[in-house]
Design a protein around this motif. Structure first.
Motif, PDB file in Angstrom:
ATOM      1  N   LEU A 326      -5.382  -0.280 -45.836  1.00 18.04           N
ATOM      2  CA  LEU A 326      -4.397   0.013 -45.980  1.00 18.04           C
ATOM      3  C   LEU A 326      -4.155   1.317 -46.896  1.00 18.04           C
ATOM      4  CD1 LEU A 326      -1.493  -1.159 -45.002  1.00 18.04           C
ATOM      5  CD2 LEU A 326      -1.219  -2.110 -46.725  1.00 18.04           C
ATOM      6  N   ALA A 327      -4.654   1.668 -48.045  1.00 22.96           N
ATOM      7  CA  ALA A 327      -4.873   2.246 -49.737  1.00 22.96           C
ATOM      8  C   ALA A 327      -4.998   3.617 -48.876  1.00 22.96           C
ATOM      9  CB  ALA A 327      -5.175   1.940 -50.720  1.00 22.96           C
ATOM     10  N   LEU A 328      -6.411   3.678 -47.814  1.00 14.13           N
ATOM     11  CA  LEU A 328      -6.443   5.039 -47.549  1.00 14.13           C
ATOM     12  C   LEU A 328      -5.384   5.869 -46.171  1.00 14.13           C
ATOM     13  CD1 LEU A 328     -10.136   4.344 -47.149  1.00 14.13           C
ATOM     14  CD2 LEU A 328      -9.358   5.422 -48.491  1.00 14.13           C
ATOM     15  N   LEU A 329      -4.702   4.988 -45.487  1.00 13.48           N
ATOM     16  CA  LEU A 329      -4.309   4.450 -44.222  1.00 13.48           C
ATOM     17  C   LEU A 329      -2.598   5.312 -45.113  1.00 13.48           C
ATOM     18  CD1 LEU A 329      -4.534   2.351 -42.540  1.00 13.48           C
ATOM     19  CD2 LEU A 329      -4.798   5.066 -41.594  1.00 13.48           C
ATOM     20  N   ALA A 330      -2.502   4.758 -46.258  1.00 11.04           N
ATOM     21  CA  ALA A 330      -1.428   5.546 -47.689  1.00 11.04           C
ATOM     22  C   ALA A 330      -1.489   6.513 -47.652  1.00 11.04           C
ATOM     23  CB  ALA A 330      -0.816   4.111 -48.615  1.00 11.04           C
ATOM     24  N   ARG A 331      -2.412   6.782 -47.871  1.00  8.19           N
ATOM     25  CA  ARG A 331      -2.486   8.140 -48.688  1.00  8.19           C
ATOM     26  C   ARG A 331      -2.107   8.832 -47.496  1.00  8.19           C
ATOM     27  NH1 ARG A 331      -1.774  11.927 -50.449  1.00  8.19           N
ATOM     28  NH2 ARG A 331      -2.618  13.168 -51.969  1.00  8.19           N
ATOM     29  N   ILE A 332      -2.554   9.263 -46.609  1.00  5.42           N
ATOM     30  CA  ILE A 332      -2.943   9.532 -45.310  1.00  5.42           C
ATOM     31  C   ILE A 332      -1.183   9.828 -45.083  1.00  5.42           C
ATOM     32  CG2 ILE A 332      -3.242  10.192 -42.876  1.00  5.42           C
ATOM     33  CD1 ILE A 332      -6.072   8.246 -43.781  1.00  5.42           C
ATOM     34  N   CYS A 333      -0.477   9.007 -45.162  1.00  4.27           N
ATOM     35  CA  CYS A 333       1.025   8.875 -44.712  1.00  4.27           C
ATOM     36  C   CYS A 333       1.960   9.982 -45.404  1.00  4.27           C
ATOM     37  CB  CYS A 333       1.711   7.713 -44.538  1.00  4.27           C
ATOM     38  SG  CYS A 333       1.311   6.350 -43.317  1.00  4.27           S
ATOM     39  N   VAL A 334       1.380   9.492 -47.124  1.00  8.58           N
ATOM     40  CA  VAL A 334       1.951  10.474 -48.283  1.00  8.58           C
ATOM     41  C   VAL A 334       1.329  12.104 -47.578  1.00  8.58           C
ATOM     42  CG1 VAL A 334       1.944  10.954 -50.557  1.00  8.58           C
ATOM     43  CG2 VAL A 334       2.074   8.412 -49.223  1.00  8.58           C
ATOM     44  N   ALA A 335       0.779  13.097 -46.839  1.00  8.62           N
ATOM     45  CA  ALA A 335      -0.084  14.055 -46.821  1.00  8.62           C
ATOM     46  C   ALA A 335       0.655  14.144 -45.429  1.00  8.62           C
ATOM     47  CB  ALA A 335      -1.813  13.616 -46.472  1.00  8.62           C
ATOM     48  N   ALA A 336       0.790  13.289 -44.744  1.00  6.03           N
ATOM     49  CA  ALA A 336       1.718  13.382 -43.496  1.00  6.03           C
ATOM     50  C   ALA A 336       2.871  13.913 -44.003  1.00  6.03           C
ATOM     51  CB  ALA A 336       1.538  12.196 -42.000  1.00  6.03           C
ATOM     52  N   LEU A 337       3.684  12.895 -44.289  1.00  6.95           N
ATOM     53  CA  LEU A 337       5.063  13.548 -44.544  1.00  6.95           C
ATOM     54  C   LEU A 337       5.659  15.186 -45.598  1.00  6.95           C
ATOM     55  CD1 LEU A 337       6.147   9.798 -46.165  1.00  6.95           C
ATOM     56  CD2 LEU A 337       6.777  10.341 -44.086  1.00  6.95           C
ATOM     57  N   VAL A 360       8.672  10.146 -52.001  1.00 10.90           N
ATOM     58  CA  VAL A 360       7.924   9.188 -51.146  1.00 10.90           C
ATOM     59  C   VAL A 360       7.429   7.561 -51.812  1.00 10.90           C
ATOM     60  CG1 VAL A 360       6.245   8.208 -49.893  1.00 10.90           C
ATOM     61  CG2 VAL A 360       7.158  10.830 -50.044  1.00 10.90           C
ATOM     62  N   HIS A 361       8.985   6.730 -51.603  1.00 12.22           N
ATOM     63  CA  HIS A 361       8.685   5.466 -52.309  1.00 12.22           C
ATOM     64  C   HIS A 361       8.727   4.264 -50.338  1.00 12.22           C
ATOM     65  CE1 HIS A 361      10.736   6.606 -55.390  1.00 12.22           C
ATOM     66  NE2 HIS A 361      11.783   6.286 -55.009  1.00 12.22           N
ATOM     67  N   LEU A 362       6.601   4.628 -50.544  1.00 16.60           N
ATOM     68  CA  LEU A 362       6.285   3.669 -48.939  1.00 16.60           C
ATOM     69  C   LEU A 362       6.331   2.012 -49.330  1.00 16.60           C
ATOM     70  CD1 LEU A 362       4.586   4.492 -47.045  1.00 16.60           C
ATOM     71  CD2 LEU A 362       2.407   4.759 -48.327  1.00 16.60           C
ATOM     72  N   ARG A 378       6.767   2.543 -55.496  1.00 13.52           N
ATOM     73  CA  ARG A 378       7.787   3.770 -55.677  1.00 13.52           C
ATOM     74  C   ARG A 378       6.440   4.625 -56.599  1.00 13.52           C
ATOM     75  NH1 ARG A 378      12.747   2.285 -55.360  1.00 13.52           N
ATOM     76  NH2 ARG A 378      12.910  -0.140 -55.228  1.00 13.52           N
ATOM     77  N   ASP A 379       7.978   6.030 -56.036  1.00 18.07           N
ATOM     78  CA  ASP A 379       6.626   7.349 -56.319  1.00 18.07           C
ATOM     79  C   ASP A 379       5.510   7.277 -55.856  1.00 18.07           C
ATOM     80  OD1 ASP A 379       8.948   8.073 -57.657  1.00 18.07           O
ATOM     81  OD2 ASP A 379       8.324   6.989 -59.713  1.00 18.07           O
ATOM     82  N   ALA A 380       5.307   7.134 -54.001  1.00 17.95           N
ATOM     83  CA  ALA A 380       3.655   7.079 -53.594  1.00 17.95           C
ATOM     84  C   ALA A 380       2.959   8.595 -53.680  1.00 17.95           C
ATOM     85  CB  ALA A 380       4.143   6.270 -52.336  1.00 17.95           C
ATOM     86  N   HIS A 381       4.281   9.510 -53.504  1.00 24.45           N
ATOM     87  CA  HIS A 381       3.423  11.455 -53.615  1.00 24.45           C
ATOM     88  C   HIS A 381       2.829  11.160 -54.552  1.00 24.45           C
ATOM     89  CE1 HIS A 381       7.539  10.408 -55.738  1.00 24.45           C
ATOM     90  NE2 HIS A 381       7.238  11.943 -55.980  1.00 24.45           N
ATOM     91  N   ALA A 382       3.114  10.875 -56.358  1.00 25.95           N
ATOM     92  CA  ALA A 382       2.659  11.091 -57.240  1.00 25.95           C
ATOM     93  C   ALA A 382       1.285  10.422 -57.355  1.00 25.95           C
ATOM     94  CB  ALA A 382       3.473  10.215 -58.284  1.00 25.95           C
ATOM     95  N   GLY A 383       1.080   9.641 -56.680  1.00 30.19           N
ATOM     96  CA  GLY A 383      -0.466   8.266 -56.533  1.00 30.19           C
ATOM     97  C   GLY A 383      -1.054   9.042 -55.929  1.00 30.19           C
ATOM     98  N   ASN A 384      -2.540   8.444 -56.357  1.00 30.15           N
ATOM     99  CA  ASN A 384      -4.154   8.800 -55.244  1.00 30.15           C
ATOM    100  C   ASN A 384      -4.242   7.655 -54.728  1.00 30.15           C
ATOM    101  OD1 ASN A 384      -5.431   7.845 -57.968  1.00 30.15           O
ATOM    102  ND2 ASN A 384      -5.607   9.266 -58.312  1.00 30.15           N
ATOM    103  N   VAL A 385      -5.313   7.469 -53.916  1.00 23.72           N
ATOM    104  CA  VAL A 385      -5.964   6.623 -53.271  1.00 23.72           C
ATOM    105  C   VAL A 385      -5.632   4.941 -54.110  1.00 23.72           C
ATOM    106  CG1 VAL A 385      -7.493   5.311 -51.957  1.00 23.72           C
ATOM    107  CG2 VAL A 385      -6.569   7.760 -51.823  1.00 23.72           C
ATOM    108  N   ASP A 386      -6.374   5.276 -55.275  1.00 23.70           N
ATOM    109  CA  ASP A 386      -6.871   4.093 -56.750  1.00 23.70           C
ATOM    110  C   ASP A 386      -6.010   3.739 -57.202  1.00 23.70           C
ATOM    111  OD1 ASP A 386     -10.013   4.346 -56.290  1.00 23.70           O
ATOM    112  OD2 ASP A 386     -10.274   5.134 -57.914  1.00 23.70           O
ATOM    113  N   SER A 387      -4.782   4.438 -57.267  1.00 21.17           N
ATOM    114  CA  SER A 387      -3.739   3.819 -57.557  1.00 21.17           C
ATOM    115  C   SER A 387      -2.330   3.328 -57.099  1.00 21.17           C
ATOM    116  CB  SER A 387      -2.214   5.216 -58.542  1.00 21.17           C
ATOM    117  OG  SER A 387      -2.284   5.796 -57.884  1.00 21.17           O
ATOM    118  N   ILE A 388      -2.604   3.573 -56.148  1.00 22.60           N
ATOM    119  CA  ILE A 388      -1.794   2.979 -54.586  1.00 22.60           C
ATOM    120  C   ILE A 388      -2.340   1.917 -53.985  1.00 22.60           C
ATOM    121  CG2 ILE A 388      -0.777   3.666 -52.036  1.00 22.60           C
ATOM    122  CD1 ILE A 388      -0.543   6.476 -52.456  1.00 22.60           C
ATOM    123  N   GLY A 389      -3.412   1.762 -53.980  1.00 21.53           N
ATOM    124  CA  GLY A 389      -3.926   0.466 -53.834  1.00 21.53           C
ATOM    125  C   GLY A 389      -4.169  -0.263 -54.559  1.00 21.53           C
TER     126      GLY A 389
END
Length: 498
Positions: A326-337, A360-362, A378-389
């Motif tokens: 889920l963390a990998l897919l979340a980071r992919i979504c941020v890049a797509a947005l 981007v608040h995912l 919050r602020d998922a656009h400013a995070g990486n895979v580890d922080s989002i996960g």
């Protein structure tokens, strides 16, 4: 002279107008300190512990566990004052506090006022609900009914004072009802509150008492009329059909006999309230207002799973928590947005404008025992895979324990829904209003797949995107979904956006 202060259900923010009592944290007679949590309530957003701004002895509670109260309805009353009161979080003897409250026959019952109420304002913090930005209303004295002017002015919250007061006249005396919602409910169903016996403290009539009386009244109306034995009247035999012999035995009917007087199982009615009611309202509004469309694609997730295994094995146990899919897919979504910002927007229907959002608040869908909730990173656009996960893991744990705050459940701009955990391949998600899109992810399972010109067994996942057709057309939605699928099949593409 001690005072009996009334603490009402405060405004919990986020436009919430009612809350359900889940668990009382204090009993009548307990000593409470200023800002001590006294009750746990469930709103349409989350479960919240409500602190009391007064220190003293609890003299009454209003509402049983499971009862829904509107904002502004009384929660409890606290006896405070110079004798045995809790000024700044100190303690007081339960016996002395209760006794002093009982002895003050003309004790003042006030609403939840801010600092400065009473003697110097030391008995109230003014923090009606800490952390939710509520403001303290002005202190007001309660009005006394004209018909009660001649009776001793005893507080309804003190058990001893209530027991010593004269019993009100059953016809003209005051009714033991505090909540205006209970009075309104009784008026709507033509109920005489003077005929009811309250189950609350000191005979207080609660909402449950009125609802029970309404059910009894409805059952009485719906009761079948008494069965009477009809008089036997001879019925002439029907004329024989053409071609039949009179007196001959006819063939038995193929229709089964009708069982009369047999009733089926009772219909169960489950109220839509709390989290379930909020989800129902939001989904219904989404279907009613958003012209949504869905597109989907199958993707080869073998390389993504290989990269995830390599990330989790690198560095050993000291590398930190495991990276989730889920963390990998979340980071992919941020890049797509970032490539397709049209989908990170909302629609202002009144102004007829599409509002593109810079952050981007995912949100991600999480199934809990209390129902479906959508915590927001919050602020998922400013995070990486580890922080989002790590944030997803924290919010998931809070969701399972029912400790998410309203701020953690609102403000999302895009939602990721991993319904593959339920063992299904695909779905058509409903957009989380007022967002513009939601990405759905099915289960990742081995399937036959053409790879490198040959048939092979690969890890395949179905991705589906539901989008608001007002913010973009199919070309934009298809481009977003295709980019997500390409990153799943070739994770190295993410290096361009890092």
């Amino acid at each position: 002279m001690p005072q009996v202060l009334e603490f009402k259900l405060p405004d919990l923010g986020e436009g919430l107008t009612e809350a359900e009592i889940v668990r009382w944290l204090v009993e009548v007679g307990d000593v409470v300190a200023i800002d001590q949590p006294v009750v746990e309530v469930e709103t349409a957003k989350a479960m919240v512990e409500v602190p009391c701004p007064y220190g003293g002895v609890v003299t009454a509670r209003f509402g049983e566990e499971g009862v829904e109260l509107p904002v502004g309805a009384p929660l409890l009353t606290v006896a405070v004052g110079t004798e045995g009161a809790v000024g700044s979080g100190g303690s007081v003897g339960a016996g002395s506090g209760t006794g002093s409250a009982a002895g003050a026959g003309a004790a003042v019952v006030a609403s939840a006022a801010g600092p400065g109420f009473g003697s110097g304002g030391s008995e109230s913090s003014g923090n009606v609900l800490v952390g939710y930005g509520t403001s303290a209303p002005l202190a007001r004295r309660r009005r006394v009914r004209p018909e009660a002017m001649g009776a001793p002015a005893a507080s309804h919250a003190t058990a001893e004072a209530a027991s010593s007061a004269p019993v009100p006249d059953p016809v003209r005396g005051p009714v033991a009802v505090v909540s205006p919602l209970v009075r309104k409910l009784a008026r709507q169903h033509d109920l005489d509150l003077r005929q009811l016996v309250g189950s609350g403290p000191d005979g207080l009539i609660l909402r449950a008492d009125v609802e029970s009386a309404i059910r009894a009244k409805d059952e009485q109306r719906a009761a079948p009329p008494p069965i009477t034995v009809p008089v036997s009247i001879p019925v002439p035999e029907p004329e024989p059909e053409p071609g039949t012999v009179p007196g001959a035995v006819s063939e038995p009917s193929l229709r089964p006999p009708v069982a009369r007087g047999v009733t089926g199982p009772a219909v169960e009615r489950i109220p839509l309230r709390g989290v379930r009611g909020a989800v129902a309202d939001k989904l219904a509004r989404s279907r009613r207002e958003i012209p949504d469309a869905t597109c989907w694609v199958d993707a080869d997730a073998t390389e993504l799973m290989t990269v995830r295994s390599a990330m989790n094995s690198a560095g050993g146990p000291a590398a930190g928590p495991k990276v989730s899919v889920l963390a990998l897919l979340a980071r992919i979504c941020v890049a797509a947005l970032a490539r397709f910002p049209e989908l990170n927007s909302t629609v202002d229907a009144q102004a007829r404008e599409v509002v593109r959002l810079p952050e981007v608040h995912l949100g991600f869908a999480a199934q809990t025992e209390r129902g479906l909730v959508v915590p927001v990173v919050r602020d998922a656009h400013a995070g990486n895979v580890d922080s989002i996960g790590s944030e997803i893991a924290r919010l998931t744990e809070a969701a399972r324990n029912g400790r998410l705050t309203p701020a953690e459940l609102t403000g999302g701009t895009f939602t990721l829904n991993n319904y593959g955990v339920f063992g299904v391949d695909g779905s058509t998600p409903i957009i989380n209003h007022p967002e513009a899109a939601m990405l759905g992810v099915g289960r990742i399972v081995p399937k036959p797949w053409v790879h490198g010109g040959e048939l092979a067994v690969r890890q395949v996942v179905q991705l589906s995107l539901t989008f608001d057709h007002r913010v973009c057309d199919g070309g934009t939605a298809g481009g977003f979904l295709r980019y997500v699928a390409d990153c799943v099949e070739q994770p190295a593409l993410l290096l361009r956006t890092l």
